[in-house]
Design an enzyme around this catalytic site. Structure first.
Site, short mmCIF file in Angstrom:
data_model
loop_
_atom_site.label_atom_id
_atom_site.label_comp_id
_atom_site.label_asym_id
_atom_site.label_seq_id
_atom_site.Cartn_x
_atom_site.Cartn_y
_atom_site.Cartn_z
N GLU A 250 6.06 1.56 3.58
CA GLU A 250 7.52 1.38 3.65
C GLU A 250 7.97 0.18 2.82
O GLU A 250 9.03 0.19 2.21
CB GLU A 250 7.95 1.25 5.13
N HIS B 158 2.51 -2.35 3.36
CA HIS B 158 2.80 -1.11 4.09
C HIS B 158 3.57 -0.17 3.16
O HIS B 158 4.37 -0.64 2.34
CB HIS B 158 3.62 -1.42 5.35
N LYS C 93 7.38 -2.03 13.73
CA LYS C 93 8.42 -1.82 12.69
C LYS C 93 9.74 -2.47 13.13
O LYS C 93 9.71 -3.53 13.75
CB LYS C 93 8.55 -0.32 12.39
N SER D 226 0.30 8.51 12.40
CA SER D 226 0.41 9.39 13.57
C SER D 226 -0.84 9.36 14.46
O SER D 226 -1.19 10.36 15.09
CB SER D 226 0.75 10.82 13.17
N GLU E 286 -3.54 4.28 5.31
CA GLU E 286 -2.42 5.01 5.89
C GLU E 286 -1.91 6.04 4.88
O GLU E 286 -1.12 5.70 3.98
CB GLU E 286 -1.27 4.04 6.21
N GLY F 226 4.69 8.63 10.57
CA GLY F 226 5.93 8.99 11.25
C GLY F 226 6.25 10.47 11.19
O GLY F 226 7.36 10.89 11.51
N ASN G 164 2.13 -1.58 15.07
CA ASN G 164 3.18 -1.98 14.11
C ASN G 164 4.50 -1.49 14.70
O ASN G 164 4.81 -0.31 14.63
CB ASN G 164 2.90 -1.34 12.74
#
Ligand code: 13P
Length: 254
Positions: A97, A95, A11, A212, A167, A173, A9
């Site tokens: 985010e 996701h 991003k 991660s 996730e 991150g 991904n």
């Protein structure tokens, strides 16, 4: 038999030049074995460039999001027809985010999963708990309810063509990773939740770990029984790291 999927991904990173170079290295080292999918998900504006550059390589292409609407006055959005037109096969949905920054609710995510299935692309449905939810002992309940909303929308049959990515939000991150045992526990819980509806569909479902994952921890995570690949952010922007994870994924199928 379940597929093992290593998905990058990317991003909101890259330029046409940096993506070209990254892909040259990824396609140059991509592993072509049965049951292993290498997937890259670039920013939408670079999808056609990436589809063209991967045409002869064992590398699939996905989008990071899509509208559930077919077309019309939705400034800034893109449709499934457009993704089909480009030759895109997968779509990441829900996701964290998108959920936290762009306000996508469980209901919106479920609607998008239904639309992607209808268009015969493969949804990569992301689920996961925040640190607060984990510390309160609610990780499994949160993940299970995120999946339940989608189940109600598409039925268990929808999961025959869906990929799930677990996730944990606190691991995205941050450099923090769930221990292989903690990740395995959530993956097994997801599979058994779905097995109550259809054991065969649950058994064949690929459940990826994201948060991660990197070249150093991938082998240990991928060795877990119910971890069938990874959804990788930062480490997918470095070809050597990404290819090391792909190699660990290939090894985990032996
Ligand atoms: P990192 O691998 O950078 O933690 O990102 C994970 C992720 O969000 C993949 O979708």
């Amino acid at each position: 038999m379940r597929k093992t999927i290593v998905a990058g991904n990317w991003k909101m990173n890259g330029t046409s030049e940096s993506i070209k170079a990254l892909l040259e290295n990824i396609t140059g080292g991509a592993i072509n074995i049965d049951g292993l999918v290498t997937l890259v998900c670039p920013p939408a504006v670079y999808l056609s460039q990436v589809v063209a550059q991967t045409a002869d390589a064992p590398v699939s292409v996905g989008a990071q999001n899509v509208s559930a609407q077919p077309k019309g006055a939705y400034t800034g959005e893109w449709s499934l027809e457009m993704l089909q037109d480009l030759g895109c096969e997968y779509v990441i949905l829900g996701h964290s985010e998108r959920r936290s920054i762009f306000g996508e609710s469980d209901a919106i995510v479920a609607e998008k999963v239904a639309a992607v299935l209808e268009a015969e692309l493969v949804p990569v449905l992301c689920v996961g708990e925040t640190l607060e939810q984990r510390e309160a002992g609610n990780a499994l309940a949160v993940v299970s309810s995120q999946i339940d909303v989608v189940l109600q929308q598409v039925g268990i049959e929808g999961f025959a063509s869906t990929v799930i990515a677990y996730e944990p939000v606190w691991a995205i991150g941050t450099g923090l990773t769930a221990t292989p045992e903690d990740a395995q526990a959530v993956h097994a819980a997801i599979r058994s939740q779905l097995a109550k509806h259809d054991a065969n569909i649950a058994e064949n479902l690929s459940i990826l770990y994201g948060g991660s994952m990197n070249a150093a921890n991938a082998a240990e995570l991928l060795a877990q029984q119910d971890i069938d690949g990874g959804l990788i952010g930062g480490a997918s922007l470095k070809a050597d790291e990404f290819l090391t994870i792909c190699a660990a994924a290939a090894e985990s199928r032996k």
